[in-house]
Write a protein that holds these residues in place. Structure first.
Motif, PDB file in Angstrom:
ATOM      1  N   MET A   1      32.816  58.506  44.286  1.00 46.75           N
ATOM      2  CA  MET A   1      33.360  59.577  43.464  1.00 46.75           C
ATOM      3  C   MET A   1      33.623  59.042  42.066  1.00 46.75           C
ATOM      4  N   ARG A   2      33.551  59.978  41.105  1.00 51.22           N
ATOM      5  CA  ARG A   2      33.842  59.627  39.720  1.00 51.22           C
ATOM      6  C   ARG A   2      34.873  60.590  39.154  1.00 51.22           C
ATOM      7  N   PHE A   3      35.776  60.034  38.353  1.00 47.37           N
ATOM      8  CA  PHE A   3      36.804  60.836  37.699  1.00 47.37           C
ATOM      9  C   PHE A   3      36.596  60.757  36.190  1.00 47.37           C
ATOM     10  N   LEU A   4      36.739  61.891  35.558  1.00 47.71           N
ATOM     11  CA  LEU A   4      36.666  61.969  34.106  1.00 47.71           C
ATOM     12  C   LEU A   4      37.890  62.745  33.650  1.00 47.71           C
ATOM     13  N   PHE A   5      38.704  62.147  32.790  1.00 47.44           N
ATOM     14  CA  PHE A   5      39.934  62.846  32.414  1.00 47.44           C
ATOM     15  C   PHE A   5      40.291  62.563  30.965  1.00 47.44           C
ATOM     16  N   ARG A   6      41.161  63.432  30.438  1.00 43.09           N
ATOM     17  CA  ARG A   6      41.634  63.337  29.062  1.00 43.09           C
ATOM     18  C   ARG A   6      43.055  62.780  29.048  1.00 43.09           C
ATOM     19  N   PRO A   7      43.443  62.165  27.935  1.00 39.64           N
ATOM     20  CA  PRO A   7      44.837  61.702  27.816  1.00 39.64           C
ATOM     21  C   PRO A   7      45.799  62.877  27.912  1.00 39.64           C
ATOM     22  N   PRO A   8      47.066  62.666  28.326  1.00 40.51           N
ATOM     23  CA  PRO A   8      47.637  61.364  28.653  1.00 40.51           C
ATOM     24  C   PRO A   8      47.197  60.841  30.016  1.00 40.51           C
ATOM     25  N   ALA A   9      46.901  59.560  30.065  1.00 37.81           N
ATOM     26  CA  ALA A   9      46.332  58.969  31.271  1.00 37.81           C
ATOM     27  C   ALA A   9      47.307  58.970  32.442  1.00 37.81           C
ATOM     28  N   ASP A  10      48.631  58.920  32.159  1.00 39.16           N
ATOM     29  CA  ASP A  10      49.592  58.843  33.263  1.00 39.16           C
ATOM     30  C   ASP A  10      49.537  60.084  34.134  1.00 39.16           C
ATOM     31  N   GLU A  11      49.189  61.249  33.541  1.00 35.89           N
ATOM     32  CA  GLU A  11      49.068  62.462  34.347  1.00 35.89           C
ATOM     33  C   GLU A  11      47.905  62.329  35.331  1.00 35.89           C
ATOM     34  N   ALA A  12      46.778  61.824  34.845  1.00 40.06           N
ATOM     35  CA  ALA A  12      45.605  61.692  35.709  1.00 40.06           C
ATOM     36  C   ALA A  12      45.810  60.634  36.787  1.00 40.06           C
ATOM     37  N   THR A  13      46.356  59.475  36.398  1.00 38.61           N
ATOM     38  CA  THR A  13      46.538  58.405  37.385  1.00 38.61           C
ATOM     39  C   THR A  13      47.536  58.803  38.466  1.00 38.61           C
ATOM     40  N   ALA A  14      48.473  59.677  38.125  1.00 37.90           N
ATOM     41  CA  ALA A  14      49.441  60.129  39.127  1.00 37.90           C
ATOM     42  C   ALA A  14      48.772  60.966  40.211  1.00 37.90           C
ATOM     43  N   LEU A  15      47.588  61.508  39.906  1.00 37.56           N
ATOM     44  CA  LEU A  15      46.880  62.349  40.874  1.00 37.56           C
ATOM     45  C   LEU A  15      45.855  61.581  41.708  1.00 37.56           C
ATOM     46  N   LEU A  16      45.619  60.313  41.402  1.00 39.27           N
ATOM     47  CA  LEU A  16      44.544  59.565  42.055  1.00 39.27           C
ATOM     48  C   LEU A  16      44.775  59.345  43.540  1.00 39.27           C
ATOM     49  N   THR A  17      46.024  59.455  43.995  1.00 39.60           N
ATOM     50  CA  THR A  17      46.308  59.235  45.422  1.00 39.60           C
ATOM     51  C   THR A  17      45.986  60.457  46.280  1.00 39.60           C
ATOM     52  N   LEU A  18      45.613  61.572  45.662  1.00 37.16           N
ATOM     53  CA  LEU A  18      45.287  62.769  46.429  1.00 37.16           C
ATOM     54  C   LEU A  18      43.961  62.582  47.175  1.00 37.16           C
ATOM     55  N   PRO A  19      43.740  63.319  48.268  1.00 42.53           N
ATOM     56  CA  PRO A  19      42.523  63.142  49.092  1.00 42.53           C
ATOM     57  C   PRO A  19      41.300  63.834  48.495  1.00 42.53           C
ATOM     58  N   TRP A  20      40.811  63.327  47.377  1.00 43.39           N
ATOM     59  CA  TRP A  20      39.704  63.961  46.675  1.00 43.39           C
ATOM     60  C   TRP A  20      38.428  64.028  47.516  1.00 43.39           C
ATOM     61  N   GLU A  21      38.310  63.162  48.521  1.00 42.58           N
ATOM     62  CA  GLU A  21      37.090  63.152  49.335  1.00 42.58           C
ATOM     63  C   GLU A  21      37.047  64.307  50.326  1.00 42.58           C
ATOM     64  N   GLN A  22      38.152  64.999  50.527  1.00 40.91           N
ATOM     65  CA  GLN A  22      38.207  66.098  51.492  1.00 40.91           C
ATOM     66  C   GLN A  22      37.981  67.442  50.800  1.00 40.91           C
ATOM     67  N   PRO A  23      37.399  68.422  51.514  1.00 38.54           N
ATOM     68  CA  PRO A  23      37.303  69.784  50.962  1.00 38.54           C
ATOM     69  C   PRO A  23      38.690  70.314  50.625  1.00 38.54           C
ATOM     70  N   LEU A  24      38.801  71.012  49.529  1.00 39.81           N
ATOM     71  CA  LEU A  24      40.107  71.464  49.056  1.00 39.81           C
ATOM     72  C   LEU A  24      40.811  72.355  50.077  1.00 39.81           C
ATOM     73  N   GLU A  25      40.031  73.130  50.822  1.00 45.08           N
ATOM     74  CA  GLU A  25      40.624  74.016  51.833  1.00 45.08           C
ATOM     75  C   GLU A  25      41.284  73.246  52.966  1.00 45.08           C
ATOM     76  N   GLU A  26      40.914  71.969  53.137  1.00 48.17           N
ATOM     77  CA  GLU A  26      41.431  71.186  54.258  1.00 48.17           C
ATOM     78  C   GLU A  26      42.583  70.267  53.858  1.00 48.17           C
ATOM     79  N   TRP A  27      43.025  70.348  52.625  1.00 44.85           N
ATOM     80  CA  TRP A  27      44.118  69.469  52.187  1.00 44.85           C
ATOM     81  C   TRP A  27      45.400  69.812  52.933  1.00 44.85           C
TER      82      TRP A  27
END
Length: 415
Positions: free
Chosen positions: A1-27
């Motif tokens: 997987m690849r992530f592309l995000f805009r500053p501020p970086a702390d907002e994006a890095t705070a989301l990195l622990t989410l299960p991005w590999e799973q379908p959103l409906e199954e979260w």
């Protein structure tokens, strides 16, 4: 997987622990937030919280996600009224669609929320005018929306009015200048979609019986053309009129809620020909003035209302003291003695239901109403007590800040 995000970086890095590999409906539902009355979407959309902020995640085909990410980034840089994008997640396992992440637009409402709220004071006509202003701003910036609808728009209270924001940019096309034909096509699409959405509200008994959805929708093109003409038309006048006529036109553009950019004045045998390049960014004259005097960052109509109260307070200070009061001194005293005591008086259990500036505006309106009834000025203190006991509790608790939605607020208003 690849992530592309805009500053501020702390907002994006705070989301990195989410299960991005799973379908959103199954979260896991424990990871998600329930954001009530958010409108209808053709895609899977979920809300999450991180670092005291709330974000919307939309599952969408990767080419569309990349396009929307780039466009929303451009809109933010240019000051166009649209939701703010944080990033995208692509190349997800199993050929899954990409995830587009945008920031929650605090204090915003869907059109369904506006019509379903028993407290809503906004008419169908006002809603339509707000959408027309949004569409004109986008067209001035060369943006063909292609899917202008109530569902793809969020509305934020701004004093007695509303400000509209684009939510969905999948169908957007960008040109240096839109042709008249493209503008007409966009307006026609908007008329069809708005008509269908109002019919849906009527079917759900959320629309006033005296509102005809088709008549309202059919009025949209005429309202659009009137506003477009007001902010773009060329004027010809005598050369000896040019000074006041230019000032008059610029003031009129500001009054309509737009800013004037470059002004071109051409002398011709017929007279002076005036062309004004209208800026498409959110109007800012009153916002900038209020920020200069108080440090408050608010909406434009809210700023106009607060500035009026500040000037009235300054006049009272000068009358009481018998001498002039500098505007900066009046601004600091108004903040400390008038504005902050009001917004800080909100009880913890009612905090976050309105933006502080909007709450202050409504207290002023309530004061006027009570004074009319009493035949005398009841004062801000009495008006505030009455408002907090009778009006603010009626406001649905779902009109909240992201921090409140995330469970991270301490009950204190922004200041």
């Amino acid at each position: 997987m690849r992530f592309l995000f805009r500053p501020p970086a702390d907002e994006a890095t705070a989301l990195l622990t989410l299960p991005w590999e799973q379908p959103l409906e199954e979260w896991d539902p424990d990871l998600l937030l329930h954001v009530p009355q958010r409108g209808i979407s053709r895609h899977v959309v979920r809300f999450v919280a991180a670092e005291g902020s709330v974000f919307a995640l939309k599952e969408i085909a990767e080419p569309l996600a990349r396009k929307e990410y780039a466009l929303l980034g451009e809109f933010a840089e240019e000051g166009l009224p649209a939701v703010s994008v944080l990033g995208i997640c692509v190349d997800r396992p199993g050929g899954q669609e990409a995830l587009l992440v945008t920031r929650y637009l605090e204090y915003s409402m869907s059109y369904r929320h506006l019509f379903s709220s028993p407290r809503s004071q906004h008419s169908t006509s006002q809603l339509l005018d707000t959408m027309v202003v949004l569409l004109v701003r986008l067209h001035l910036a060369g943006v063909f929306w292609g899917d202008c609808s109530l569902s793809n728009t969020l509305f934020r209270p701004d004093a007695d009015g509303l400000t509209a924001y684009l939510v969905d940019a999948e169908t957007v096309e960008r040109r240096p200048v839109l042709s008249a034909g493209m503008r007409r096509h966009d307006v026609d699409l908007a008329r069809e979609r708005v008509g269908a959405e109002l019919l849906d509200l009527q079917f759900g008994e959320l629309l006033s019986p005296d509102v005809d959805p088709i008549t309202v929708a059919d009025a949209l093109p005429g309202r659009y053309e009137a506003l477009w003409d007001a902010v773009t038309r060329e004027e010809v006048f005598r050369r000896d009129e040019q000074r006041y006529r230019v000032a008059e036109r610029l003031a009129w553009i500001n009054e309509l809620g737009f800013d004037a950019g470059e002004v071109e004045l051409v002398h011709t045998p017929e007279g002076a020909r005036l062309r004004v390049q209208t800026r498409v960014a959110e109007p800012g004259q009153h916002r900038r003035e209020l920020f200069r005097l108080t440090g408050l960052e608010v909406q434009e109509n809210q700023a106009r209302r607060l500035l009026n109260d500040l000037r009235s307070y300054r006049a009272w200070l000068e009358q009481e003291g018998g001498r002039p009061v500098p505007e900066t001194v009046a601004g600091h005293r108004w903040m400390a003695e008038v504005y902050l005591p009001v917004v800080q008086a909100v009880p913890r259990h009612l905090a976050g239901r309105l933006a502080p500036a909007q709450l202050f505006h409504e207290v002023l309106e309530h004061r006027w109403f009570l004074s009319e009834q009493a035949g005398r000025d009841v004062g801000t203190t009495a008006a505030l007590e009455s408002y907090l006991s009778s009006e603010l509790p009626r406001l649905p608790a779902d009109m909240t800040t992201p921090a409140v939605l995330a469970g991270g607020a301490d009950g204190a208003p922004d200041r």
